[in-house]
Scaffold this active site. Structure first.
Site, PDB file in Angstrom:
ATOM      1  N   ARG A 378      77.583  25.294   3.905  1.00 32.55           N
ATOM      2  CA  ARG A 378      78.241  24.244   4.686  1.00 32.55           C
ATOM      3  C   ARG A 378      77.693  22.870   4.331  1.00 32.55           C
ATOM      4  O   ARG A 378      78.389  21.869   4.434  1.00 32.55           O
ATOM      5  CB  ARG A 378      78.019  24.492   6.176  1.00 32.55           C
ATOM      6  CG  ARG A 378      78.878  25.601   6.769  1.00 32.55           C
ATOM      7  CD  ARG A 378      78.447  25.853   8.193  1.00 32.55           C
ATOM      8  NE  ARG A 378      79.347  26.740   8.913  1.00 32.55           N
ATOM      9  CZ  ARG A 378      79.096  27.244  10.098  1.00 32.55           C
ATOM     10  NH1 ARG A 378      77.941  26.967  10.684  1.00 32.55           N
ATOM     11  NH2 ARG A 378      79.967  28.027  10.709  1.00 32.55           N
ATOM     12  N   VAL A 500      87.518  28.192   5.836  1.00 31.57           N
ATOM     13  CA  VAL A 500      86.429  29.061   5.392  1.00 31.57           C
ATOM     14  C   VAL A 500      85.076  28.625   5.954  1.00 31.57           C
ATOM     15  O   VAL A 500      84.905  27.493   6.408  1.00 31.57           O
ATOM     16  CB  VAL A 500      86.356  29.115   3.853  1.00 31.57           C
ATOM     17  CG1 VAL A 500      87.657  29.643   3.282  1.00 31.57           C
ATOM     18  CG2 VAL A 500      86.049  27.736   3.266  1.00 31.57           C
ATOM     19  N   GLU A 501      84.123  29.548   5.915  1.00 32.49           N
ATOM     20  CA  GLU A 501      82.743  29.341   6.379  1.00 32.49           C
ATOM     21  C   GLU A 501      82.701  28.794   7.812  1.00 32.49           C
ATOM     22  O   GLU A 501      81.931  27.888   8.131  1.00 32.49           O
ATOM     23  CB  GLU A 501      81.971  28.447   5.403  1.00 32.49           C
ATOM     24  CG  GLU A 501      81.794  29.113   4.039  1.00 32.49           C
ATOM     25  CD  GLU A 501      80.728  28.472   3.185  1.00 32.49           C
ATOM     26  OE1 GLU A 501      79.866  27.771   3.739  1.00 32.49           O
ATOM     27  OE2 GLU A 501      80.739  28.693   1.971  1.00 32.49           O
ATOM     28  N   GLY A 502      83.537  29.376   8.663  1.00 29.88           N
ATOM     29  CA  GLY A 502      83.614  28.969  10.060  1.00 29.88           C
ATOM     30  C   GLY A 502      84.827  28.104  10.298  1.00 29.88           C
ATOM     31  O   GLY A 502      84.856  26.941   9.895  1.00 29.88           O
TER      32      GLY A 502
END
Length: 822
Positions: A378, A500-502
């Protein structure tokens, strides 16, 4: 009148003691002396002094005599606290505890130390890193044709081979394992530059370098796993992917149904202890071509073969893609992009314990491992992509708005277009400042969980805003798909970064403030631990100690917030010399407002705040904008506070403060206890809104003026994106036309002046007009050549692609076949 003055002086003394959060013994003695003096020598009536004495004596006893306080006061608060405290699951606790905190902690607590902040070093590339960017990265970018890549639905083999040869898959792996050991800032810069050329190529390179087997093995693997996998991952011999998301578990990844059971089975001809594993994952980037698959699953040990617990928890493993029982499905087609993405499954696949990342000692630690490594991805990859797309949009849209004319005027001169351009410039400045600062935090050796979450959320959301403005200004040029369109794929793919990634919605509503309050508040986590510490005197004593420190902290923030609101923050001490000093003061003021609003919300809502997602999101927004504002001020300082940097920073700060105020307004207007919401708003903004408008038109004009010229600022700001060379490249054509138009600026002014004076007929076509200008001696031969060159360059730059029906039909049929191919 004398009595009123004495009364106000008494209030002022109380306020001063609260503001400076004086020690208990100090304020007890001071207030006793003050009240005695007032009782015998002042004209303040006993209608005021008697309540003052009562309040003082009760406070003095409670704060100074713990044996009185605990049974009569603290005990009841502890009981209430336990009643309203929401349950926290193991996975929630591991997520809350994961990673590190940095500057966001200062901002959350209402007392940012700007002197400390100013001492952080400017992130820079080493000589080796800069050489890699200037040579290998530029070479790779020249090999990439994003239109063709998307049409072919795959990265060309030559590009894959080059990335393997030059170590693109081992950017941050240590040199002893064959990697480059580059900094996080360099990693971010490289991902960004490649993505400015081809998102599909950037994602294909990015995944092996961020959240995946390499990161996990490096931090948590056994020595054997590191020695085996890291050299092979660095060289690209192994292509990794990591499977977390499944059909029934997306953002709620802690509920993954994928299951492993500890048992014994056969491996390489021998019976060994291992796990029988079943999984079903989807949306897994690089899965269709991966040679090694990382998986997260829930592990159970019903026969207690490895310990006393049956439910061991989330565990991570690495499985070769060609291992018996592993199934890789067909390809997904994310946002029409060409990077490989697809499902993977397996049913009752037996794996030995040596496949577990970190070995048997790491059983059940998978969630903690994932959350720590997620902060790296992130912090680096997604902000880099957003920044690169925004900076490419900045460069191309500024150039296009200068060369594209309507009514014989560059469209950049129209105020409606100027407003869009200013939003592109100002928001891109925020994105890039935040991208650079958060990447540099990783280079401090931290895993910034909260900073990474808010950075990912806001850079991708601001990136979406920027790209929408880019599309608006380009208009028809931007919506015609084809080889000449240099922005459509960036706009088309922005939902990928947002998802993506949360997923962004849940990141904003659940993560930023939820994790922030646990990790950044000086007392909440300790209070929760004390409340969970059981019963009895020791638990009460531990809770009591934290609680009364918390009360002093809360009262101090109330006093500060009120004073800063009354004075507008004008007298806040910032111990550094900066041209943007007023904005440092306003960030401190809003930081104190956040600390004050947080404590009021926690006090009155308790555990319900976990379910009041919109309120939590707004508190998280305040923290986020404070962080973004800090990044903007830091970038301006690091760039030497040039004229355009100052203008850009001021635009960004005015926008950020307006958004902060909106978040506070939304919080207070929607607070469940209406009277409390109004009081909070009165304390923070006693005169109403402090930041009524966003950036001014004059400031927006300054940003656009720098955007449509070849300034030093433009060159510096866009140096780490790839703009093609020459007229055969779509971005190169626009840049070439931009330079040609700027070179012909004076000649163009003479030309239009002659047309307006009827020295050249406006009815003639452009070439005929140039002939008249030459014949009449209005323009020199060199000037005519500059105008002709600029006109030809502009025509090529604004051109769009067209196709025959057969070409389009053929492409669609061909695409269907390629999507299904692995």
């Amino acid at each position: 009148m004398t009595g009123l003055i004495e009364f106000l002086l008494l209030i002022g003394i109380v306020w001063w003691l609260l503001f400076h959060r004086t020690k208990t013994i100090v304020w007890t003695g001071v207030m006793a002396a003050v009240l005695l003096v007032y009782s015998f020598f002042s004209s303040v009536t006993w209608f005021i002094l008697l309540p003052a004495w009562i309040i003082y004596l009760v406070s003095a006893v409670l704060f100074n005599i713990a044996d009185v306080r605990r049974p009569f006061f603290t005990k009841g608060i502890l009981a209430y606290f336990k009643r309203v405290l929401p349950p926290i699951s193991r996975t929630e606790q591991e997520a809350l505890d994961a990673g590190d905190v940095w500057w966001e902690k200062d901002l959350f607590q209402g007392n940012p130390d700007w002197k400390k902040f100013s001492e952080y070093k400017k992130p820079t590339l080493s000589q080796e890193e800069q050489s890699f960017v200037d040579n290998q990265v530029n070479t790779l970018c020249r090999m990439l044709d994003d239109w063709q890549i998307v049409q072919d639905r795959r990265i060309p083999e030559a590009a894959w081979d080059y990335m393997r040869k030059e170590g693109f898959f081992g950017l941050c792996i240590e040199k002893k394992y064959g990697g480059h050991a580059f900094s996080a800032y360099a990693h971010s810069t490289i991902v960004g530059k490649i993505s400015s050329r081809s998102l599909s190529a950037a994602v294909s390179m990015m995944v092996p370098n961020s959240l995946g087997p390499a990161e996990l093995v490096y931090h948590y693997g056994t020595d054997e796993q590191k020695d085996y996998y890291l050299p092979r991952l660095a060289s690209g011999e192994e292509i990794p992917c990591f499977g977390l998301t499944g059909p029934s578990a997306g953002s709620d990844a802690g509920s993954i149904p994928d299951k492993g059971v500890v048992c014994k089975g056969m491996y390489k001809g021998s019976e060994v202890l291992g796990i029988r594993l079943t999984w079903d994952k989807r949306y897994i980037t690089l899965a269709p071509i991966a040679t090694v698959i990382g998986l997260a699953f829930k592990l159970y040990d019903p026969d207690k073969l490895v310990g006393d617990k049956e439910d061991i928890g989330i565990t991570l493993c690495l499985i070769p893609a060609d291992y018996p029982g592993v199934e890789v499905g067909l390809r997904h087609f994310p946002a029409g992009m060409a990077f490989m993405n697809g499902p993977t499954r397996g049913k009752d696949v037996f794996i030995p314990m040596e496949f577990i990342i970190g070995g048997q000692d790491r059983l059940g630690e998978g969630w903690k491992m994932l959350m720590a490594c997620l902060s790296i991805g992130r912090s680096i990859s997604l902000p880099a992509i957003s920044s690169a797309a925004a900076r490419l949009g900045y460069a191309m849209t500024g150039a296009y708005a200068r060369i594209r004319k309507q009514f014989k005027i560059p469209i950049a001169k129209f105020e409606g277009v100027e407003e869009a351009l200013a939003n592109i410039a100002g928001k891109t400045y925020i994105i890039e400042a935040t991208r650079a600062m958060t990447a540099s935090v990783v280079d401090l050796g931290l895993k910034p969980s909260i900073a990474s979450a808010l950075t990912k959320y806001h850079t991708t959301e601001l990136g979406r805003d920027v790209l929408n403005y880019v599309m608006d200004v380009h208009a028809g040029k931007a919506v015609q798909h084809g080889p000449s369109n240099y922005m459509c794929h960036a706009h088309q793919s922005i939902p990928v970064s947002i998802t993506v990634e949360g997923a962004n919605i849940l990141t904003r509503n659940l993560i930023i403030f939820g994790q922030g309050v646990m990790r950044c508040h000086p007392y909440i986590e300790a209070e929760i631990q004390a409340a969970h510490g059981g019963e009895g005197k020791d638990a009460l004593k531990a809770f009591d100690k934290v609680l009364y420190s918390h009360i002093g902290y809360a009262l101090s923030n109330l006093a500060k917030a009120l004073w800063y609101g009354i004075t507008g923050g004008r007298f806040i001490n910032v111990p550094i010399e900066q041209k943007l000093l007023p904005y440092y003061r306003q960030l401190t003021r809003m930081s104190t407002a956040l600390a004050f609003a947080t404590d009021i919300s926690l006090l009155l809502l308790g555990g319900d705040i976990k379910r009041k997602e919109s309120l939590s999101a707004r508190l998280g927004d305040i923290l986020s904008y404070l962080y973004l504002g800090s990044a903007v001020l830091r970038r301006c300082r690091e760039q030497g506070e040039t004229e355009t940097d100052l203008d850009s920073a001021e635009w960004a700060m005015q926008y950020i403060l307006q958004q902060t105020q909106k978040a506070i307004d939304d919080l207070t207007h929607n607070f469940p206890i209406k009277g409390v919401g109004r009081c909070m708003r009165l304390v923070i903004f006693p005169y109403g809104q402090s930041y009524r408008t966003g950036p001014s038109d004059e400031l927006s004009h300054k940003l656009v003026r720098a955007m449509i010229k070849q300034t030093d600022f433009r060159k510096e700001f866009t140096k780490d994106i790839f703009i093609g060379e020459g007229v055969d490249d779509p971005t190169g054509r626009v840049e070439y036309a931009f330079n040609a138009v700027l070179a012909a600026k004076d000649a163009e002014k003479k030309f239009y002046s002659a047309v307006s004076e009827d020295l050249i007929s406006s009815a003639s076509d452009f070439e005929e007009q140039l002939n008249i200008a030459a014949k009449e001696g209005i323009l020199t031969k060199e000037e005519i050549e500059l105008l002709r060159k600029a006109d030809e360059a502009v025509r090529k730059a604004v051109a769009v692609d067209d196709f025959t029906d057969e070409e389009l039909a053929g492409k669609q049929e061909e695409c269907l076949e390629k999507v299904r191919a692995v």
